[in-house]
Structure formats: structure tokens, C-alpha cells
Design a protein around this motif. Structure first.
Motif, PDB file in Angstrom:
ATOM      1  N   GLY A 180     -26.557  10.088  16.038  1.00 18.42           N
ATOM      2  CA  GLY A 180     -26.471  10.670  17.370  1.00 18.42           C
ATOM      3  C   GLY A 180     -26.408  12.190  17.336  1.00 18.42           C
ATOM      4  O   GLY A 180     -27.108  12.873  18.094  1.00 18.42           O
ATOM      5  N   LEU A 181     -25.589  12.745  16.446  1.00 20.92           N
ATOM      6  CA  LEU A 181     -25.458  14.194  16.352  1.00 20.92           C
ATOM      7  C   LEU A 181     -26.725  14.836  15.786  1.00 20.92           C
ATOM      8  O   LEU A 181     -27.079  15.961  16.161  1.00 20.92           O
ATOM      9  CB  LEU A 181     -24.235  14.540  15.499  1.00 20.92           C
ATOM     10  CG  LEU A 181     -22.893  14.123  16.126  1.00 20.92           C
ATOM     11  CD1 LEU A 181     -21.747  14.297  15.147  1.00 20.92           C
ATOM     12  CD2 LEU A 181     -22.625  14.914  17.409  1.00 20.92           C
ATOM     13  N   ALA A 182     -27.445  14.127  14.918  1.00 13.41           N
ATOM     14  CA  ALA A 182     -28.719  14.634  14.406  1.00 13.41           C
ATOM     15  C   ALA A 182     -29.751  14.715  15.532  1.00 13.41           C
ATOM     16  O   ALA A 182     -30.506  15.693  15.630  1.00 13.41           O
ATOM     17  CB  ALA A 182     -29.228  13.739  13.279  1.00 13.41           C
ATOM     18  N   LEU A 183     -29.795  13.696  16.373  1.00  8.77           N
ATOM     19  CA  LEU A 183     -30.722  13.708  17.510  1.00  8.77           C
ATOM     20  C   LEU A 183     -30.439  14.881  18.436  1.00  8.77           C
ATOM     21  O   LEU A 183     -31.364  15.498  18.983  1.00  8.77           O
ATOM     22  CB  LEU A 183     -30.629  12.388  18.278  1.00  8.77           C
ATOM     23  CG  LEU A 183     -31.172  11.145  17.567  1.00  8.77           C
ATOM     24  CD1 LEU A 183     -30.894   9.890  18.387  1.00  8.77           C
ATOM     25  CD2 LEU A 183     -32.668  11.276  17.324  1.00  8.77           C
ATOM     26  N   MET A 184     -29.172  15.191  18.628  1.00  2.00           N
ATOM     27  CA  MET A 184     -28.798  16.321  19.481  1.00  2.00           C
ATOM     28  C   MET A 184     -29.339  17.626  18.892  1.00  2.00           C
ATOM     29  O   MET A 184     -29.831  18.495  19.634  1.00  2.00           O
ATOM     30  CB  MET A 184     -27.277  16.377  19.620  1.00  2.00           C
ATOM     31  CG  MET A 184     -26.787  17.493  20.530  1.00  2.00           C
ATOM     32  SD  MET A 184     -24.990  17.465  20.746  1.00  2.00           S
ATOM     33  CE  MET A 184     -24.441  17.863  19.077  1.00  2.00           C
ATOM     34  N   LEU A 185     -29.283  17.767  17.573  1.00  2.00           N
ATOM     35  CA  LEU A 185     -29.774  18.978  16.923  1.00  2.00           C
ATOM     36  C   LEU A 185     -31.304  19.076  16.962  1.00  2.00           C
ATOM     37  O   LEU A 185     -31.867  20.165  17.094  1.00  2.00           O
ATOM     38  CB  LEU A 185     -29.303  19.019  15.465  1.00  2.00           C
ATOM     39  CG  LEU A 185     -27.790  19.135  15.228  1.00  2.00           C
ATOM     40  CD1 LEU A 185     -27.480  18.969  13.742  1.00  2.00           C
ATOM     41  CD2 LEU A 185     -27.266  20.476  15.742  1.00  2.00           C
TER      42      LEU A 185
ATOM     43  N   LYS B 237     -39.954  21.657  14.952  1.00  2.00           N
ATOM     44  CA  LYS B 237     -39.710  21.379  13.536  1.00  2.00           C
ATOM     45  C   LYS B 237     -38.502  22.187  13.092  1.00  2.00           C
ATOM     46  O   LYS B 237     -38.240  23.263  13.596  1.00  2.00           O
ATOM     47  CB  LYS B 237     -40.925  21.747  12.671  1.00  2.00           C
ATOM     48  CG  LYS B 237     -42.067  20.747  12.772  1.00  2.00           C
ATOM     49  CD  LYS B 237     -43.151  21.051  11.759  1.00  2.00           C
ATOM     50  CE  LYS B 237     -44.266  19.999  11.845  1.00  2.00           C
ATOM     51  NZ  LYS B 237     -45.342  20.264  10.859  1.00  2.00           N
ATOM     52  N   PHE B 238     -37.780  21.628  12.131  1.00  2.00           N
ATOM     53  CA  PHE B 238     -36.541  22.241  11.667  1.00  2.00           C
ATOM     54  C   PHE B 238     -36.631  22.368  10.145  1.00  2.00           C
ATOM     55  O   PHE B 238     -37.037  21.423   9.467  1.00  2.00           O
ATOM     56  CB  PHE B 238     -35.367  21.312  12.033  1.00  2.00           C
ATOM     57  CG  PHE B 238     -34.069  22.007  12.327  1.00  2.00           C
ATOM     58  CD1 PHE B 238     -33.487  22.836  11.381  1.00  2.00           C
ATOM     59  CD2 PHE B 238     -33.409  21.812  13.539  1.00  2.00           C
ATOM     60  CE1 PHE B 238     -32.274  23.459  11.633  1.00  2.00           C
ATOM     61  CE2 PHE B 238     -32.203  22.431  13.809  1.00  2.00           C
ATOM     62  CZ  PHE B 238     -31.629  23.254  12.856  1.00  2.00           C
ATOM     63  N   ASN B 239     -36.308  23.532   9.621  1.00  2.00           N
ATOM     64  CA  ASN B 239     -36.222  23.680   8.171  1.00  2.00           C
ATOM     65  C   ASN B 239     -35.250  22.624   7.643  1.00  2.00           C
ATOM     66  O   ASN B 239     -34.083  22.567   8.062  1.00  2.00           O
ATOM     67  CB  ASN B 239     -35.712  25.089   7.835  1.00  2.00           C
ATOM     68  CG  ASN B 239     -35.592  25.329   6.343  1.00  2.00           C
ATOM     69  OD1 ASN B 239     -34.831  24.663   5.653  1.00  2.00           O
ATOM     70  ND2 ASN B 239     -36.338  26.305   5.850  1.00  2.00           N
ATOM     71  N   LEU B 240     -35.713  21.796   6.729  1.00  2.00           N
ATOM     72  CA  LEU B 240     -34.936  20.642   6.288  1.00  2.00           C
ATOM     73  C   LEU B 240     -33.587  21.041   5.688  1.00  2.00           C
ATOM     74  O   LEU B 240     -32.553  20.459   6.041  1.00  2.00           O
ATOM     75  CB  LEU B 240     -35.738  19.813   5.283  1.00  2.00           C
ATOM     76  CG  LEU B 240     -35.028  18.579   4.716  1.00  2.00           C
ATOM     77  CD1 LEU B 240     -34.641  17.603   5.824  1.00  2.00           C
ATOM     78  CD2 LEU B 240     -35.895  17.879   3.670  1.00  2.00           C
TER      79      LEU B 240
ATOM     80  N   GLN C 285     -29.907  20.130   7.287  1.00  2.00           N
ATOM     81  CA  GLN C 285     -28.906  19.318   6.593  1.00  2.00           C
ATOM     82  C   GLN C 285     -27.551  20.016   6.554  1.00  2.00           C
ATOM     83  O   GLN C 285     -26.511  19.362   6.699  1.00  2.00           O
ATOM     84  CB  GLN C 285     -29.392  18.986   5.174  1.00  2.00           C
ATOM     85  CG  GLN C 285     -30.524  17.949   5.155  1.00  2.00           C
ATOM     86  CD  GLN C 285     -31.035  17.667   3.751  1.00  2.00           C
ATOM     87  OE1 GLN C 285     -31.564  18.554   3.088  1.00  2.00           O
ATOM     88  NE2 GLN C 285     -30.858  16.441   3.294  1.00  2.00           N
ATOM     89  N   ASP C 286     -27.556  21.334   6.396  1.00  2.00           N
ATOM     90  CA  ASP C 286     -26.288  22.082   6.385  1.00  2.00           C
ATOM     91  C   ASP C 286     -25.605  22.034   7.756  1.00  2.00           C
ATOM     92  O   ASP C 286     -24.405  21.750   7.855  1.00  2.00           O
ATOM     93  CB  ASP C 286     -26.549  23.543   5.985  1.00  2.00           C
ATOM     94  CG  ASP C 286     -26.964  23.685   4.526  1.00  2.00           C
ATOM     95  OD1 ASP C 286     -26.700  22.749   3.747  1.00  2.00           O
ATOM     96  OD2 ASP C 286     -27.574  24.719   4.171  1.00  2.00           O
ATOM     97  N   VAL C 287     -26.382  22.327   8.811  1.00  2.00           N
ATOM     98  CA  VAL C 287     -25.822  22.328  10.164  1.00  2.00           C
ATOM     99  C   VAL C 287     -25.371  20.928  10.560  1.00  2.00           C
ATOM    100  O   VAL C 287     -24.310  20.747  11.180  1.00  2.00           O
ATOM    101  CB  VAL C 287     -26.868  22.867  11.178  1.00  2.00           C
ATOM    102  CG1 VAL C 287     -26.337  22.751  12.608  1.00  2.00           C
ATOM    103  CG2 VAL C 287     -27.230  24.306  10.859  1.00  2.00           C
ATOM    104  N   TRP C 288     -26.155  19.938  10.196  1.00  2.00           N
ATOM    105  CA  TRP C 288     -25.850  18.544  10.526  1.00  2.00           C
ATOM    106  C   TRP C 288     -24.522  18.120   9.921  1.00  2.00           C
ATOM    107  O   TRP C 288     -23.670  17.543  10.602  1.00  2.00           O
ATOM    108  CB  TRP C 288     -27.001  17.671  10.039  1.00  2.00           C
ATOM    109  CG  TRP C 288     -26.915  16.212  10.363  1.00  2.00           C
ATOM    110  CD1 TRP C 288     -26.246  15.631  11.408  1.00  2.00           C
ATOM    111  CD2 TRP C 288     -27.534  15.137   9.645  1.00  2.00           C
ATOM    112  NE1 TRP C 288     -26.420  14.257  11.384  1.00  2.00           N
ATOM    113  CE2 TRP C 288     -27.204  13.937  10.306  1.00  2.00           C
ATOM    114  CE3 TRP C 288     -28.349  15.082   8.508  1.00  2.00           C
ATOM    115  CZ2 TRP C 288     -27.654  12.680   9.858  1.00  2.00           C
ATOM    116  CZ3 TRP C 288     -28.807  13.837   8.075  1.00  2.00           C
ATOM    117  CH2 TRP C 288     -28.459  12.659   8.737  1.00  2.00           C
ATOM    118  N   GLN C 289     -24.324  18.420   8.629  1.00  2.00           N
ATOM    119  CA  GLN C 289     -23.091  18.024   7.955  1.00  2.00           C
ATOM    120  C   GLN C 289     -21.882  18.702   8.591  1.00  2.00           C
ATOM    121  O   GLN C 289     -20.812  18.104   8.742  1.00  2.00           O
ATOM    122  CB  GLN C 289     -23.169  18.360   6.465  1.00  2.00           C
ATOM    123  CG  GLN C 289     -21.941  17.954   5.663  1.00  2.00           C
ATOM    124  CD  GLN C 289     -21.653  16.457   5.720  1.00  2.00           C
ATOM    125  OE1 GLN C 289     -22.496  15.629   5.387  1.00  2.00           O
ATOM    126  NE2 GLN C 289     -20.448  16.088   6.167  1.00  2.00           N
TER     127      GLN C 289
END
Length: 390
Positions: free
Chosen positions: A267-272, A278-281, A285-289
């Protein structure tokens, strides 16, 4: 109507021995005004036979522009007309050989009247319920939270369960299951899907409370959550959010929820991802965590079917691609996937075609039918069997 003597004479002409046959002879005759249009015949499997014998009903569903389907309480079937070269007779008074067990009194003649006849019948085949339309209908008026400052709520395009059963080609059980999957809830008798931003707002309240109270995400108190968050949002919405993202259990008479790590992280990944093409992978991953509650771990496997990683670009990127947004038709689904990416690995494409598999069908069988395989740098990839407009 034939007499016993006429029947015996016919057997003699046909060189059949009377003692080799069932003693009871059934003579069929057409009733008055019999027409092939009077009845439709339908072939039922054992499951549907038991369903009918138990007194349950079958419902044909579909709008004018849709191919009709038949629904039981828990399954959906495709309806197709099957033609036959044999004439099918509808004879209510006719008995099968197993039912003709009384051989006392020798040979005798029984007369049965034909009520109708057909050269075709409805053939049923179990199929996936057609549920894409459900999300589309509910998104006509998503729930954005309680009205503020005396504003009137939009009461148009709201649907009860009866309304949805009229419009959606699925059984009631399949419909209810999908309503749960898309996090819909019943508000004032109508089924509503939450606006995504509002749903994330609710989830944010819950995760912030977990962090501020230093709770384990496996033990979130319902009562405390309702008391702490009631000034911010309706109690029923807080409980609905916990039901969507956690598993309810009781301990010493108190209700708790164990938050589901994969669901919360997804859910939080979808929000981001929702506002970025496109998002730098690595940055993602850093922001998501950092966005998930302490103790939870993010993994790309949690995003199967909702986001797509491009390992060929430099830097590597990730973008939003939800299976829910893809066409329901199999050919259209493959065409869209191959228009988005020319070549797919099996691991990448499987989450986007898994829901297309019928009973006892595998994704491998779908790929064999709708795609062509080749080797690229030692890895098996799949591309379209026909030219696709990019």
C-alpha cells in the motif's frame, strides 16, 4: 397409440427377441401444439444438479452488450449453444431402464407424451467471473471520508448488493470475495470503494499510532486505536482499515490485529509510485523502506502484479503497473503487455497473466498459446506471436 400386439409385431420384423428386452414398452407420441420454441434444454454437471435438487436457483446475468453467463451461488459459467444432429425430446413421463424394475405380469405398454423437442442445448463451461466492471462502477463515486462543513455528500452512482448482482457477471460469493479484495465497505447500505488518498490517510494514522505507542505491528489494540484515532476519523473507517491491512484475533477478551507486512508495504509503495511515471529503483527502495513501520521489511516481491522493474535501463527504474488496470480479455491483455514491453521474462510476466488461467490451466500453457519464446543472453524471454502497435 400402439397396442401390445403391434409392438410385438414390430419386434418380430426387427428380429428382436422379446425376452432380451425390458418387459415394459414405452410408446412416445407428440402432444397437441408441440413446438421446438417451447423449451430450452441445458446440460448440467454433477455440482449444478445437486445445486438444483437442493432447491437453490441459477441466475443468468449480463447487460445487453455482454455475452450472458450463468451463476450459481458460488460459481460462474459461460453459456454456449451446442447444436446436435439428434432430435432431443422432452418427455416428463418417460422412465429410464433402471426405473423399470417391476417385471411382474409380463409385457405391457405404457404411453408417454412428448412435451417439446430441440436440435440444440445450452452447454455450460466454468469460467472466471467478470469483475473488472465492479471496480469501474464503484470508482464512479469513491468514498472520500465524512463530509466537512455541512457539505452535501454526492448520492449519485451508489450501489447496493442487489444493484451489483444485477450488473456484475459473477456469483454472489465471488462478488463478495472481490469486494473484500478491493477494500470496499458498506456505508449506509451502499457498497463503496475508498478513494486511494483517503485509504492511505487511514493507513498513515494507524502506522503512526503503532510507531508512537511503540507497539509490535503484530499486536495492535482495536480498542486503543479507536479511542486514539476517533477524533480524526470515523471509528468504523479505522476498523475497516485494520480489517484491510491486518488479521483480527482475540487475546484475554481483547481484540487485536496483526498488521500484514506485505499488504502494508504494498500500500505504501503504491502511494509513492502513483504520481511518478518512473522512479529510480535504488532511490525508491530507500524511500519505501523509510516509509513503513519500524520492524517491517520491504521487498520487491511484495509488488508483484502492481509495479514493474526495468533492469535494462540505466539507472534501473520501477513504475506503476497494476494487473487490475489491464484488460480482462486474454488476447487484449497480451497485446497491451507486449505494447508496453517487447520482451518479457517468465518471472516478470507471470503476475500479469496469472488471473487469466482457467481451471487446471497454467501460465506456461497461456504463454505457449499467446507468445513466442526465445533465448536472450542465456535467459528465456517471451514476445508476441503477431505484430503489436507500440
Amino acid at each position: 397409440m400402439r397396442s401390445l400386439e403391434e409392438v410385438q409385431a414390430t419386434l418380430e420384423i426387427a428380429k428382436l427377441k422379446e425376452e432380451d428386452l425390458v418387459p415394459t414398452v414405452q410408446c412416445l407420441s407428440f402432444g397437441d401444439n408441440v413446438s421446438s420454441a417451447d423449451y430450452c434444454l441445458m446440460e448440467l454437471d454433477e455440482t449444478l444438479c445437486r445445486h438444483i435438487e437442493a432447491g437453490d436457483s441459477l441466475v443468468i446475468r449480463g447487460d445487453k452488450d455482454e455475452h450472458a453467463v450463468l451463476c450459481s451461488s458460488d460459481r460462474t459459467y459461460d453459456l454456449k449453444i451446442a447444436d446436435t444432429s439428434n432430435l432431443l425430446l422432452f418427455v416428463p413421463g418417460c422412465r429410464t431402464p433402471e426405473q423399470l424394475t417391476d417385471s411382474r405380469g409380463g409385457s405391457r405398454v405404457e404411453h408417454a407424451q412428448i412435451w417439446g423437442f430441440c436440435n440444440s442445448y445450452w452447454e455450460l463451461r466454468k469460467q472466471r467471473p467478470k469483475l473488472k466492471k465492479l471496480k469501474k462502477l464503484l470508482m464512479e463515486n469513491p468514498y472520500e471520508g465524512p463530509s466537512l462543513g455541512g457539505q452535501e455528500e454526492n448520492t449519485e452512482n451508489r450501489y447496493t448488493m442487489e444493484d451489483l448482482l444485477e450488473r456484475i457477471q459473477a456469483s454472489e460469493e465471488e462478488l463478495k470475495s472481490h469486494l473484500e479484495t478491493i477494500h470496499a465497505c458498506q456505508i449506509e447500505g451502499y457498497w463503496r470503494v475508498l478513494d486511494f488518498d483517503y485509504e492511505m490517510k487511514l493507513l498513515g494514522h494507524v502506522t503512526q499510532l503503532v510507531d508512537s505507542e511503540s507497539w509490535s505491528f503484530n499486536k495492535v489494540s482495536l480498542q486503543t486505536s479507536l479511542e486514539e484515532l476517533a477524533p480524526l476519523e470515523p471509528r468504523e473507517m479505522i476498523e475497516h482499515c485494520l480489517n484491510c491491512y491486518g488479521k483480527r484475533y482475540a487475546e484475554n477478551g481483547e481484540v487485536f490485529y496483526a498488521l500484514h507486512e506485505d499488504k502494508v508495504c504494498r500500500g505504501l509503495a503504491l502511494m509513492l509510485l502513483q504520481n511518478a511515471v518512473k522512479f529510480n529503483l535504488r532511490e525508491f527502495q530507500d524511500v519505501w523502506q523509510q516509509s513503513v513501520p519500524e520492524g517491517m521489511s520491504t521487498r520487491l516481491e511484495q509488488l508483484k502484479g502492481v509495479a514493474l522493474v526495468d533492469r535494462t535501463s540505466r539507472p534501473e527504474t520501477i513504475s506503476l503497473l497494476r494487473v487490475d488496470d489491464l484488460p480482462e480479455d486474454t488476447v487484449e491483455r497480451f497485446n497491451q503487455l507486449f505494447s508496453l514491453r517487447e520482451k518479457w521474462t517468465e518471472d516478470d510476466i507471470t503476475p500479469y497473466i496469472q488471473d487469466l488461467c482457467g481451471e487446471k490451466q497454467t501460465t506456461g500453457a497461456l504463454l505457449t498459446k499467446y507468445a513466442r519464446s526465445s533465448m536472450q543472453n542465456g535467459i528465456k524471454v517471451f514476445n508476441s506471436r503477431r505484430p503489436v502497435a507500440l
